[in-house]
Design an enzyme around this catalytic site. Sequence first.
Site, PDB file in Angstrom:
ATOM      1  N   ASP A 115     -24.258  38.094   7.882  1.00 25.14           N
ATOM      2  CA  ASP A 115     -25.559  37.483   8.158  1.00 25.14           C
ATOM      3  C   ASP A 115     -25.610  36.601   9.399  1.00 25.14           C
ATOM      4  OD1 ASP A 115     -27.144  38.486   5.967  1.00 25.14           O
ATOM      5  OD2 ASP A 115     -25.873  37.268   4.660  1.00 25.14           O
ATOM      6  N   ASP A 178     -29.788  45.702   5.496  1.00 23.33           N
ATOM      7  CA  ASP A 178     -30.140  44.435   6.144  1.00 23.33           C
ATOM      8  C   ASP A 178     -29.336  44.213   7.423  1.00 23.33           C
ATOM      9  OD1 ASP A 178     -30.115  44.577   3.270  1.00 23.33           O
ATOM     10  OD2 ASP A 178     -30.818  42.518   3.166  1.00 23.33           O
TER      11      ASP A 178
END
Length: 396
Positions: A115, A178
Amino acid sequence: MRILCCYLVFFSLNLMACHQKEAVYDPQKDIEYCIAQAKKTLMSLPIDTPNIPRNITDASGKWKLVNYKDWTSGFWPGILWYAYQASGDDSLKYAADRCSRELIPLSQEPAIDHDLGFQVFSSFGNGYRLTKDTSYKQIILASADTLATLFNPHVGTILSWPRAVPNMEWPQHNTIIDNMINLELLFWASKNGGDSRLYDIAVSHAEKTMKNHFRPDYTAYHAVVYDRETGEKIKGITHQGYSDGSMWARGQAWAIYGYTMCYRETGKQEFLDFAEKVAKVYLDRLPDDLVPYWDFDDPAVPNAPRDASAAAVTASALLELSGLVNNQGKAAFYYRKAADMLASLSTSYQSGEANTAFLKHVTGHKPNNSEVDASINYADYYYLEALLRLKNSTVE
């Protein structure tokens, strides 16, 4: 003469009605709304950590606060940077800088997951774009190098979760959709002083994901598990969607956004073609208000929760896509769809007086019964990003 005058009046009225019908929604008042809401949130936050607002899940209107390690930590400083961009308010610039700097340890510590793009490029990336502060640049470059440590050359993708996660067959290699968004950090770094290998990693990840992460109808799996030694695909599964075979709304939105960005960064036609294909299946199945249910295949539809974050991500992506396609009709179509999505969000999905977030009716992780029908910072981030993109873009 009287007949001519009457005809001219009639023609003018019809022309005005036509222009009014075709007029694109003006985002300015909603940008101002976002700035006002951000300032209210800012005034409510403590100085000491944890002080990064992540979500509001109940009627109290209070934000759950997290620290820099949370995967959403970059969206709040990113919101402040966008609010500064829109307003020129130096108090927002100061706050954005202060909140961004809380994330500096991410550039100094080993990667705990994929992330870093969400965290660092949303915060320092926007900060550098607006200020050209060289200290930000070094943090971005260091974070890109850290993200690259998760790349597995046997597989050709970045490891998303370097730890045991249910149904991911750890220690095999997992990649989630993602992760497409995090590639922008690598592309940027490769073009701004970082190792050229970062570009190759990003392209490899996008190509491998394009090959293995999608069903024949171009809907995305949330996750793919690979053999970490041979690189062979083991299975495609879900983690946050309804089922392994369903179209999870935000996952599909990540794909639209990610492949649009990959085309912008590489100029590779296959990425543009793929962005359009993954966008089409999403757009074809939207409800009338253009805000998707959290999963298109939840049997509870039309009584299933919506996900305003997926609408915000997609609207932002379509605005960029409208400026990249070499076809005037397609450009106008994507532009109009994005504007209509934002108009719908602004009409029926704003938090208003309920809390200081921008949007409501966001679904985070429904299978885990987490953040369902909530306000969440990433929805606000992409909503404001899309509003600014709409304000600053035109289509012929």
